[in-house]
Design an enzyme around this catalytic site. Sequence first.
Site, PDB file in Angstrom:
ATOM      1  N   HIS A 275       0.862  -1.194   0.000  1.00 14.57           N
ATOM      2  CA  HIS A 275       0.000   0.000   0.000  1.00 14.57           C
ATOM      3  C   HIS A 275       0.895   1.240   0.000  1.00 14.57           C
ATOM      4  CE1 HIS A 275      -3.432   2.483   0.567  1.00 14.57           C
ATOM      5  NE2 HIS A 275      -3.688   2.281   1.834  1.00 14.57           N
ATOM      6  N   HIS A 314      -2.568  -2.173  -9.690  1.00 16.03           N
ATOM      7  CA  HIS A 314      -3.550  -1.513  -8.813  1.00 16.03           C
ATOM      8  C   HIS A 314      -4.836  -2.339  -8.804  1.00 16.03           C
ATOM      9  CE1 HIS A 314      -6.000   1.631  -7.013  1.00 16.03           C
ATOM     10  NE2 HIS A 314      -4.848   2.192  -6.670  1.00 16.03           N
ATOM     11  N   ASP A 370       2.632   5.405  -6.670  1.00 14.31           N
ATOM     12  CA  ASP A 370       3.902   5.267  -5.935  1.00 14.31           C
ATOM     13  C   ASP A 370       5.120   5.131  -6.832  1.00 14.31           C
ATOM     14  OD1 ASP A 370       1.870   3.489  -3.756  1.00 14.31           O
ATOM     15  OD2 ASP A 370       2.969   5.293  -3.192  1.00 14.31           O
TER      16      ASP A 370
HETATM   17  C1  SDX Z   1      -1.508   2.196  -3.354  1.00 13.79           C
HETATM   18  O1  SDX Z   1      -6.231   0.826  -3.298  1.00 13.79           O
HETATM   19  C2  SDX Z   1      -5.732   1.997  -3.516  1.00 13.79           C
HETATM   20  O2  SDX Z   1      -6.385   2.893  -3.968  1.00 13.79           O
HETATM   21  C3  SDX Z   1      -4.294   2.184  -3.073  1.00 13.79           C
HETATM   22  C4  SDX Z   1      -3.650   3.496  -3.454  1.00 13.79           C
HETATM   23  C5  SDX Z   1      -4.265   4.654  -2.702  1.00 13.79           C
HETATM   24  O3  SDX Z   1      -4.169   5.785  -3.208  1.00 13.79           O
HETATM   25  O4  SDX Z   1      -4.736   4.450  -1.556  1.00 13.79           O
HETATM   26  O5  SDX Z   1      -3.786   3.725  -4.841  1.00 13.79           O
HETATM   27  C6  SDX Z   1      -2.166   3.499  -3.093  1.00 13.79           C
HETATM   28  O6  SDX Z   1      -1.457   1.370  -2.484  1.00 13.79           O
HETATM   29  C7  SDX Z   1      -0.983   1.917  -4.749  1.00 13.79           C
HETATM   30  C8  SDX Z   1      -0.445   0.475  -4.881  1.00 13.79           C
HETATM   31  C9  SDX Z   1       0.979   0.469  -4.337  1.00 13.79           C
HETATM   32  N1  SDX Z   1       1.483  -0.911  -4.270  1.00 13.79           N
HETATM   33  C10 SDX Z   1       2.421  -1.341  -5.100  1.00 13.79           C
HETATM   34  O7  SDX Z   1       2.905  -0.689  -6.017  1.00 13.79           O
HETATM   35  C11 SDX Z   1       2.920  -2.759  -4.783  1.00 13.79           C
HETATM   36  C12 SDX Z   1       2.999  -3.564  -6.069  1.00 13.79           C
HETATM   37  N2  SDX Z   1       1.650  -3.789  -6.596  1.00 13.79           N
HETATM   38  C13 SDX Z   1       0.963  -4.916  -6.126  1.00 13.79           C
HETATM   39  O8  SDX Z   1       1.407  -5.694  -5.105  1.00 13.79           O
HETATM   40  C14 SDX Z   1      -0.484  -5.069  -6.571  1.00 13.79           C
HETATM   41  O9  SDX Z   1      -0.577  -4.621  -7.854  1.00 13.79           O
HETATM   42  C15 SDX Z   1      -1.509  -4.384  -5.698  1.00 13.79           C
HETATM   43  C16 SDX Z   1      -1.354  -4.770  -4.281  1.00 13.79           C
HETATM   44  C17 SDX Z   1      -1.383  -2.913  -5.845  1.00 13.79           C
HETATM   45  C18 SDX Z   1      -2.887  -4.808  -6.216  1.00 13.79           C
HETATM   46  O10 SDX Z   1      -2.987  -6.147  -5.946  1.00 13.79           O
HETATM   47  P1  SDX Z   1      -4.302  -6.974  -6.373  1.00 13.79           P
HETATM   48  O11 SDX Z   1      -5.356  -6.092  -6.923  1.00 13.79           O
HETATM   49  O12 SDX Z   1      -4.675  -7.849  -5.219  1.00 13.79           O
HETATM   50  O13 SDX Z   1      -3.780  -7.806  -7.584  1.00 13.79           O
HETATM   51  P2  SDX Z   1      -3.075  -9.192  -7.490  1.00 13.79           P
HETATM   52  O14 SDX Z   1      -1.998  -9.157  -6.438  1.00 13.79           O
HETATM   53  O15 SDX Z   1      -4.119 -10.232  -7.386  1.00 13.79           O
HETATM   54  O16 SDX Z   1      -2.345  -9.261  -8.912  1.00 13.79           O
HETATM   55  C19 SDX Z   1      -3.014  -9.717 -10.068  1.00 13.79           C
HETATM   56  C20 SDX Z   1      -1.910 -10.358 -10.916  1.00 13.79           C
HETATM   57  C21 SDX Z   1      -1.135 -11.430 -10.164  1.00 13.79           C
HETATM   58  O17 SDX Z   1      -0.577 -12.296 -11.142  1.00 13.79           O
HETATM   59  P3  SDX Z   1      -1.237 -13.769 -11.387  1.00 13.79           P
HETATM   60  O18 SDX Z   1      -1.499 -14.357 -10.000  1.00 13.79           O
HETATM   61  O19 SDX Z   1      -2.508 -13.473 -12.128  1.00 13.79           O
HETATM   62  O20 SDX Z   1      -0.237 -14.524 -12.195  1.00 13.79           O
HETATM   63  O21 SDX Z   1      -0.934  -9.363 -11.265  1.00 13.79           O
HETATM   64  C22 SDX Z   1       0.332  -9.706 -10.677  1.00 13.79           C
HETATM   65  C23 SDX Z   1       0.039 -10.691  -9.563  1.00 13.79           C
HETATM   66  O22 SDX Z   1       1.162 -11.531  -9.353  1.00 13.79           O
HETATM   67  N3  SDX Z   1       0.875  -8.461 -10.158  1.00 13.79           N
HETATM   68  C24 SDX Z   1       2.137  -8.096 -10.258  1.00 13.79           C
HETATM   69  C25 SDX Z   1       2.212  -6.816  -9.667  1.00 13.79           C
HETATM   70  N4  SDX Z   1       1.003  -6.465  -9.231  1.00 13.79           N
HETATM   71  C26 SDX Z   1       0.178  -7.480  -9.523  1.00 13.79           C
HETATM   72  N5  SDX Z   1       3.209  -8.725 -10.787  1.00 13.79           N
HETATM   73  C27 SDX Z   1       4.384  -8.037 -10.723  1.00 13.79           C
HETATM   74  N6  SDX Z   1       4.521  -6.805 -10.186  1.00 13.79           N
HETATM   75  C28 SDX Z   1       3.466  -6.169  -9.643  1.00 13.79           C
HETATM   76  N7  SDX Z   1       3.623  -4.965  -9.132  1.00 13.79           N
END
Ligand code: SDX
Length: 437
Positions: A275, A314, A370
Site C-alpha cells: 500500500h 492496482h 507510488d
Molecule cells: C496504493 O487501493 C488503492 O487505492 C491504493 C492506493 C491509494 O491511493 O490508496 O492507490 C495506493 O497502495 C498503490 C499500490 C501500491 N502498491 C504497489 O505498487 C505494490 C505492487 N503492486 C501490487 O502488489 C499489486 O498490484 C496491488 C497490491 C497494488 C494490487 O494487488 P491486487 O489487486 O490484489 O492484484 P493481485 O496481487 O491479485 O495481482 C493480479 C496479478 C497477479 O498475477 P497472477 O497471480 O494473475 O499470475 O498481477 C500480478 C500478480 O502476481 N501483479 C504483479 C504486480 N502487481 C500485480 N506482478 C508483478 N509486479 C506487480 N507490481
Amino acid sequence: MSNEASTSGKETLTVRDNRTGQDYEIPITDGTIAAKDLGQIKIGDDQPGLATYDPGFVNTASCRSAVTYIDGDKGVLEYRGYPIEQLAEKSSFLEVAYLLIHGSLPTKDEMDAWVHEITYHTFVHENVKSFMEGFRYDAHPMGMLMASVGALSTFYPDARNITDADNRHMQIVRMIAKMPTLGAWSFRHAQGKPFVYPDNDLGYTANFLSMLFKMSEKKFEADERLVKALDTLFILHADHEQNCSTNAVRSVGSSEVDPYSAVAAGVAALYGPLHGGANEAVLRMLRRIGSKSEIPAFMEGVKNGNERLMGFGHRVYKNYDPRAKIIKKSAEDVFEVTGTNPLLDIALELEKIALEDEYFVKRKLYPNVDFYSGLIYEAFQFPPEMFTVLFAIGRTPGWLAQWLELVQDKDQKIARPKQIYTGDRQLTFTPASERWA
Ligand code: SDX
C-alpha cells in the site's frame, strides 16, 4: 429454463438453488445485490443461509460514499466530482482538504477561517515531544507517526464524543493541522536533529518544510517551486475511495472509537509495502537494479514470480493511474530545482519495457501513484523511510472525510464479517498434567 436471455427489464436477479430447486428473486441496486438477501437461500429452516466469500473484498462494496469517484478502466479520479487534473493544477492542498471534508468548495470567508483554524492548531502538547523523544534513535518514522497519532487520543479525550458535530470538526482540524508536525518531528528524531516548532507565518506546506529542514537560520526560506510541487503531491494523495488504509479507518471507526484511534489504524495499514509503503519499496528496488543493463534480469525475476515490480499494478486502475501521470510531470519541475535523479532513467526504462511486455499488458499493470513519487521525495532529500509519512500527511483529509461519512451513515454497523471455519471441532481436552505425564 430457456436458453435465450429472458430480459424482463426488472432490476432483479433470479437465482435457482439447485440443491432445493427453489428460485429466488433478488433486487439489484446500484449494480450490487445486498449480501443479506442471500441469507434467505438455505437448504432447511435450521440451516444457515448463503453468505459471500471475498478475501480482500475484491468484489464487495462496503459503503455508499460521495467523497471520491474512480473509474479504473478509464483512469478517472474525482474528489467530490472535481477531476484530479484540475485540482492538482489550480487548487491548494488545504482547499482540497476543505472540499473533501465539507463536500463543497469554500467561499473566501470559509477558506480564510479554515486556514486560520488549521494554522493555529499545528502545535502539539509538550508531552508529545517527550513521547517522541523516547523512540530508538533509528525508529522508522512511520512507526513513530502511527504511535503518535494514536497517542493524541489521550490528549483529547473529548474526541470520543463522535456524535457532536462541533467536536468532530475540532478533532478534524487538529489532525490535519498536527500531522505535518508529527511527521516532521519523526524525521528530525531519525536525523538526530532538534525538533523545529511550527511557524505560523508560513503556509501549510512551507511550514512543514520549515519543521523538516530549518537549522540555525532565523526564518526558513522554501523554494516556491518545491512548495508547489509538494502541495500538489499532497493533493494527489488526499483520498482514494475504499483503499486498504481507508478501509482500516472505517473498520476501526465502526466501533465508535475516537477519530485519532481510527486514523492511527489507517497509518498502520498505509505502512505496508503493498500500500503506501510501496513508494519506499520502489526506491529500494531502483537502487537494487542499479543500472539499465540490469533491467532484463530483474524483469525475468518479476515474471518468474520472484519479484514484484513495486509501483506497478492496482486493484482498481486497469489503466494508467492518473496521479502517476501528474507526478511524472511534477518531477520535471522539481528536478529543475534539485537536479535530476539518476534513478529516473531506470524508472523510465522499466516503465517503457513493462508497458510493452505481455506479462504486464495481460495483467493490466500500469504505474501507480507510488512509482514516481519516491523519485521526487528523494530529490527533496527525504530518506526512503520518510516517503510513506508524506503519503499519510496527504491522505489525512481523505481518511477523515470517509470517517465523517461513516459516523453519519445510518446503514453502517460495527464491522464484523463472517468466516468459513476450517478447523477441528468438538475435541476432548486433556489437561497438561496428563498430557505431559
Ligand atoms: C496504493 O487501493 C488503492 O487505492 C491504493 C492506493 C491509494 O491511493 O490508496 O492507490 C495506493 O497502495 C498503490 C499500490 C501500491 N502498491 C504497489 O505498487 C505494490 C505492487 N503492486 C501490487 O502488489 C499489486 O498490484 C496491488 C497490491 C497494488 C494490487 O494487488 P491486487 O489487486 O490484489 O492484484 P493481485 O496481487 O491479485 O495481482 C493480479 C496479478 C497477479 O498475477 P497472477 O497471480 O494473475 O499470475 O498481477 C500480478 C500478480 O502476481 N501483479 C504483479 C504486480 N502487481 C500485480 N506482478 C508483478 N509486479 C506487480 N507490481
